[in-house]
Design an enzyme around this catalytic site. Structure first.
Site, PDB file in Angstrom:
ATOM      1  N   LEU A   1       0.849  -1.110  -0.058  1.00  0.00           N
ATOM      2  CA  LEU A   1       0.021  -0.153   0.101  1.00  0.00           C
ATOM      3  C   LEU A   1       0.813   1.207  -0.173  1.00  0.00           C
ATOM      4  O   LEU A   1       0.533   2.235  -0.582  1.00  0.00           O
ATOM      5  CB  LEU A   1      -0.916  -0.074   1.204  1.00  0.00           C
ATOM      6  CG  LEU A   1      -2.058  -0.912   1.329  1.00  0.00           C
ATOM      7  CD1 LEU A   1      -2.550  -0.909   2.758  1.00  0.00           C
ATOM      8  CD2 LEU A   1      -2.980  -0.839   0.504  1.00  0.00           C
ATOM      9  N   GLY A   2       2.115   0.868   0.561  1.00  0.00           N
ATOM     10  CA  GLY A   2       2.939   2.325   0.662  1.00  0.00           C
ATOM     11  C   GLY A   2       4.140   1.963   1.600  1.00  0.00           C
ATOM     12  O   GLY A   2       4.298   1.098   1.840  1.00  0.00           O
TER      13      GLY A   2
ATOM     14  N   GLY B   1       6.652   3.963   4.323  1.00  0.00           N
ATOM     15  CA  GLY B   1       6.974   5.271   5.284  1.00  0.00           C
ATOM     16  C   GLY B   1       8.491   5.034   5.712  1.00  0.00           C
ATOM     17  O   GLY B   1       9.322   4.151   5.474  1.00  0.00           O
TER      18      GLY B   1
ATOM     19  N   PHE C   1       9.783   3.859   8.367  1.00  0.00           N
ATOM     20  CA  PHE C   1      10.157   2.838   9.015  1.00  0.00           C
ATOM     21  C   PHE C   1       9.974   1.416   8.477  1.00  0.00           C
ATOM     22  O   PHE C   1      10.235   0.264   8.979  1.00  0.00           O
ATOM     23  CB  PHE C   1       9.802   2.913  10.428  1.00  0.00           C
ATOM     24  CG  PHE C   1       9.914   4.245  11.182  1.00  0.00           C
ATOM     25  CD1 PHE C   1      11.264   4.387  11.459  1.00  0.00           C
ATOM     26  CD2 PHE C   1       8.878   4.845  11.754  1.00  0.00           C
ATOM     27  CE1 PHE C   1      11.682   5.662  11.888  1.00  0.00           C
ATOM     28  CE2 PHE C   1       9.333   6.034  12.321  1.00  0.00           C
ATOM     29  CZ  PHE C   1      10.450   6.471  12.612  1.00  0.00           C
TER      30      PHE C   1
ATOM     31  N   VAL D   1       3.894  -0.915   4.033  1.00  0.00           N
ATOM     32  CA  VAL D   1       2.512  -1.224   4.495  1.00  0.00           C
ATOM     33  C   VAL D   1       1.911  -1.968   3.436  1.00  0.00           C
ATOM     34  O   VAL D   1       1.873  -1.754   2.250  1.00  0.00           O
ATOM     35  CB  VAL D   1       1.832  -0.038   4.985  1.00  0.00           C
ATOM     36  CG1 VAL D   1       0.533  -0.316   5.483  1.00  0.00           C
ATOM     37  CG2 VAL D   1       2.769   1.054   5.944  1.00  0.00           C
TER      38      VAL D   1
ATOM     39  N   ASP E   1       3.240  14.653  15.118  1.00  0.00           N
ATOM     40  CA  ASP E   1       3.611  14.647  13.719  1.00  0.00           C
ATOM     41  C   ASP E   1       2.360  14.379  12.824  1.00  0.00           C
ATOM     42  O   ASP E   1       2.193  13.610  11.973  1.00  0.00           O
ATOM     43  CB  ASP E   1       4.404  13.181  13.546  1.00  0.00           C
ATOM     44  CG  ASP E   1       5.150  12.983  12.063  1.00  0.00           C
ATOM     45  OD1 ASP E   1       5.490  14.361  11.627  1.00  0.00           O
ATOM     46  OD2 ASP E   1       5.605  12.048  11.574  1.00  0.00           O
TER      47      ASP E   1
HETATM   48  N1  LIG Z   1      -4.322   1.155   7.773  1.00  0.00           N
HETATM   49  C1  LIG Z   1      -4.026   1.800   6.448  1.00  0.00           C
HETATM   50  N2  LIG Z   1      -4.870   1.265   5.673  1.00  0.00           N
HETATM   51  C2  LIG Z   1      -4.568   1.615   4.149  1.00  0.00           C
HETATM   52  N3  LIG Z   1      -3.462   2.294   3.753  1.00  0.00           N
HETATM   53  C3  LIG Z   1      -2.278   2.535   4.626  1.00  0.00           C
HETATM   54  C4  LIG Z   1      -2.735   2.349   6.297  1.00  0.00           C
HETATM   55  N4  LIG Z   1      -1.586   2.686   6.853  1.00  0.00           N
HETATM   56  C5  LIG Z   1      -0.613   3.139   6.238  1.00  0.00           C
HETATM   57  N5  LIG Z   1      -1.156   3.162   4.638  1.00  0.00           N
HETATM   58  C6  LIG Z   1      -0.434   3.594   3.468  1.00  0.00           C
HETATM   59  O1  LIG Z   1       0.744   3.358   3.549  1.00  0.00           O
HETATM   60  C7  LIG Z   1       1.509   4.414   3.563  1.00  0.00           C
HETATM   61  C8  LIG Z   1       2.897   4.481   4.397  1.00  0.00           C
HETATM   62  O2  LIG Z   1       2.334   4.672   5.450  1.00  0.00           O
HETATM   63  P1  LIG Z   1       3.458   4.817   6.896  1.00  0.00           P
HETATM   64  O3  LIG Z   1       2.319   5.213   8.222  1.00  0.00           O
HETATM   65  O4  LIG Z   1       4.311   3.859   7.064  1.00  0.00           O
HETATM   66  O5  LIG Z   1       4.222   6.008   6.579  1.00  0.00           O
HETATM   67  P2  LIG Z   1       4.045   7.748   6.362  1.00  0.00           P
HETATM   68  O6  LIG Z   1       3.051   8.079   7.667  1.00  0.00           O
HETATM   69  O7  LIG Z   1       3.442   7.956   4.881  1.00  0.00           O
HETATM   70  O8  LIG Z   1       5.465   8.393   6.608  1.00  0.00           O
HETATM   71  P3  LIG Z   1       6.387   8.335   7.657  1.00  0.00           P
HETATM   72  O9  LIG Z   1       6.750   6.965   8.589  1.00  0.00           O
HETATM   73  O10 LIG Z   1       7.624   9.253   7.280  1.00  0.00           O
HETATM   74  O11 LIG Z   1       5.671   9.317   8.983  1.00  0.00           O
HETATM   75  C9  LIG Z   1       0.704   5.669   3.693  1.00  0.00           C
HETATM   76  O12 LIG Z   1       1.101   6.755   2.946  1.00  0.00           O
HETATM   77  C10 LIG Z   1      -0.631   5.182   3.280  1.00  0.00           C
HETATM   78  O13 LIG Z   1      -0.898   5.368   2.110  1.00  0.00           O
END
Ligand SMILES: Nc1ncnc2c1ncn2[C@@H]1O[C@H](COP(=O)(O)OP(=O)(O)OP(=O)(O)O)[C@@H](O)[C@H]1O
Length: 674
Positions: A364-365, A367, A369, A372, A483
């Site tokens: 899905l993406g 981040g 760390f 996802v 954040d």
């Molecule tokens: N519960 C979820 N359902 C659907 N997509 C999700 C979910 N959680 C995260 N994602 C997707 O995965 C991506 C990465 O999420 P993650 O929380 O790891 O990092 P981030 O918030 O984008 O970045 P950072 O870790 O730098 O703050 C998000 O941008 C989102 O598109």
């Protein structure tokens, strides 16, 4: 509807619960309005008090302080020769709202959700057993989330020990030793004394009097026989006469915790344990400790298996499954932490199976760390699986922080964590799946921003504001997210926003800002006092919310904003606002679907949130009321922080300050100044 008494007809207007969820005939509970001056609402179980709203002070009921922050309703009380009643109406008549007295005795307020047309639970009371009137009886204390809800206050014992052991605690507790209750020294020289009871929600119905010092307050209570306890805070002396009810023991660090002093016989305070009592006590304690250890070990084993069973049932591929609880070091480390995570634990095999071995199509993406993935349980329930990158050492701390915090929170605008898995070097959190991903997908893609109409944007803005308000004010702990940004707002299938990513969040006590050397956050969303001095408070979240609001309204990122060559988005917005050209900031798509005066109101709120000085910024409860209520007058904003900063240029960080933050929307933290 009126809740009260019709004097002409001699009839009471009350709300009566159903007998059961299927049977609408009159049930055990009823809500009535007290026709006397106190004007409280009583929730009765038969003739017995079950819950009370506390007295009406002209604006709110004393036991429902949150009414102060709910601006949606207008309340009305009336006392005249024909009738006495309480009623409410809505400022915005297009909102549908109803109050239900549930079969279990809970009063629930439900509002109709505009998008889904479902009834959303907005408020309820009593929320926990500890809020039920005198649940542990007089002089009992109640602890929520504990197997044994009730205990007696120090110096007290159960009035009816047999009933108490049979879980009927309504009889409460009585003194082990009677009070002497004398003004002057008693014949044997002993006067009653006070013992501190701390970190509690204070008992109901104190009387407040003026006293210049804690000593004066104590002396008033000591010299009045019926006085059972006193509390002194901010030159306010509260005393309680007779029985104390609804004392609630709060968890450590709860900002609602207060202290009071209970009056006890001197003999009770000075008690010494005789040597034979001491031996008996030692033997009994040892026996209890050993038995508890065996019982806890047994329950823990069953719990672990239960978590695993749930997983096998829901996700798993049982034949391949390796059990989490057979794991080694890492798993024990987690459990060895002081604050445990109260979440189901899943095996790696079943989590991996649910994501089809973390295949790329399910990604899905990504981040800071790790990645996802989308997962599906055997029953086709969709989840999001965050797998910590094996290289990320720091991410583990954030992930643990996230799990511990979110497990304790519950709000429709916060993302839910469903479980976790730690196995060998795998560390994974499992969340509810949010099919519309994160807000940045809609916000910064010009082709997508226009897909959403103004109503949906308002729904998203208000949801994020409500989620933050809950964190700052209504959750069990006061929490600062630290954040908040577009990529940390997730959207479900109905575009309901949910705040996510609690890796940096901190529990916060008191109102004073906290200082840190380890500054983490995202450039563009950080308040000046946090980015430059490491000071964070609820007002730093308000700043981030303001930036997010300005980004939504303009459809542009605060960082990387190149509309003019000298300013960033906040500066650009400020220049337009000063020249009364605020509407030019708006995304053209939004301007077509919303009235200009509302858009300008939202810009005004956004600018108030991003003001330089934290003290000038509104609280989240102010923000919620300013956004939702057009009759609230808005102050004029002062120049925003960083508004004369060139876009893409970071603020200067002093050389002697160790912590630094992040770039390009990705959260980072490094320990040296640049
Ligand atoms: N519960 C979820 N359902 C659907 N997509 C999700 C979910 N959680 C995260 N994602 C997707 O995965 C991506 C990465 O999420 P993650 O929380 O790891 O990092 P981030 O918030 O984008 O970045 P950072 O870790 O730098 O703050 C998000 O941008 C989102 O598109």
């Amino acid at each position: 509807m009126k809740l009260g008494y019709d004097k002409r007809a001699g009839k009471t207007w009350s709300l009566v619960s159903w007998k059961s969820r299927e049977d609408p005939s009159p049930g055990a509970f009823s809500i009535e309005h007290d026709a006397n001056e106190s004007s409280q609402i009583f929730n009765l179980q038969g003739p017995k008090m079950y819950w009370t709203s506390g007295v009406w002070d002209g604006q709110i009921f004393s036991q429902v302080p949150e009414m102060r922050f709910i601006y949606m309703y207008k309340y009305n009380t009336s006392f005249n020769e024909n009738e006495s009643y309480f009623s409410y109406s809505l400022h915005n008549p297009s909102i549908l709202s109803r109050v239900v007295l549930d079969v279990s005795g809970q009063v629930r307020r439900l509002n109709c959700h505009e998008g889904t047309h479902e009834w959303d639970l907005y408020w309820l009371q009593p929320k926990t057993q500890c809020e039920v009137y005198a649940y542990c009886g007089p002089f009992g204390t109640c602890t929520r989330d504990s197997v044994e809800f009730c205990e007696c206050l120090p110096g007290f014992e159960p009035r009816f020990p047999e009933d108490w052991n049979l879980q009927d605690r309504s009889g409460g507790c009585v003194r082990k030793a009677d009070l002497q209750c004398v003004n002057e020294s008693h014949a044997n020289g002993e006067r009653d004394q006070f013992r501190l009871v701390s970190n509690v929600r204070l008992p109901k119905y104190p009387v407040t009097i003026q006293a210049r010092s804690a000593m004066e307050c104590e002396s008033i209570c000591l010299n009045s026989c019926p006085c059972s306890a006193y509390a002194y805070e901010g030159e306010e002396c509260r005393i309680w006469g007779g029985d104390l009810v609804n004392v609630e023991q709060l968890p450590d660090g709860d900002s609602n915790g207060r202290s009071f002093y209970i009056k006890l016989a001197a003999s009770e305070l000075n008690k010494r344990v005789s040597s034979s009592e001491w031996k008996v006590w030692l033997i009994v304690t040892l026996a209890i400790s050993l038995t508890s250890a065996f019982v806890i070990y047994g329950i823990w084993g069953r719990f672990r298996r239960k978590g695993e069973d749930l997983l096998l049932f829901d996700f798993g591929n049982s034949s391949e499954d390796t059990s989490c609880y057979e794991l080694g070091e890492t798993n024990r480390l987690w459990r060895g932490e002081k604050k445990e995570v109260d979440l189901p634990m899943f095996s790696f095999a079943s989590v991996s199976a649910s994501t089809n071995n973390f295949c790329n199509e399910n990604k899905l993406g990504e981040g800071g760390f790790g990645s996802v993935y989308k997962g599906k349980s055997q029953r086709r329930y969709e989840v999001a699986v965050k797998r910590l990158s094996k290289r990320s050492k720091q991410g583990w701390e954030e992930l643990k922080n996230e799990a511990m915090l979110i497990a304790k929170l519950q709000h429709k605008n916060l993302v839910k964590v469903l479980g976790y898995c730690i196995e060998r070097d795998e560390k994974i959190l499992i969340y509810e799946y949010m099919s519309n991903k994160s807000l940045d997908f809609f916000l910064f893609d010009p082709t997508k921003h226009g897909i959403l109409n103004w109503k949906t944007w308002v729904h998203i803005i208000e949801g994020v504001a409500q989620g933050l308000l809950y964190l700052h004010q209504y959750s069990r702990m006061r929490i600062i997210h630290r954040d908040l940004k577009a990529s940390n707002i997730l959207l479900d299938k109905d575009m309901n926003p949910k705040i996510s990513d609690f890796g940096m969040a901190r529990i916060f006590g008191g109102n004073e800002p906290k200082a840190t050397n380890h500054i983490v956050g995202t450039y563009g969303y950080m308040s000046p006092e946090y980015a430059l001095e490491g000071l964070f408070s609820t007002k730093s979240d308000v700043f981030s919310f303001g930036v997010l609001l300005m980004e939504i309204l303009s459809g542009k990122k605060n960082t990387g904003f190149y509309q003019t060559d000298s300013l960033n988005l906040l500066g650009y917005a400020w220049d337009l606002w000063k020249d009364s050209r605020g509407q030019e900031l708006m995304d053209p798509g939004l301007e077509e679907t919303s009235p200009t005066h509302i858009l300008l109101r939202y810009i005004n709120v956004g600018l108030l949130c991003v003001q330089e000085s934290a003290d000038d910024r509104p609280t989240m409860s102010d923000v919620v009321s300013m956004l939702g209520n057009e009759s609230v007058r808005l102050p004029s904003p002062k120049q925003p922080a960083f508004s004369n900063l060139r876009s893409g240029v970071e603020p200067h960080i002093s050389q002697n300050r160790p912590g630094i933050y992040s770039l390009n929307g990705v959260t980072l933290s490094v320990m040296e100044a640049r």
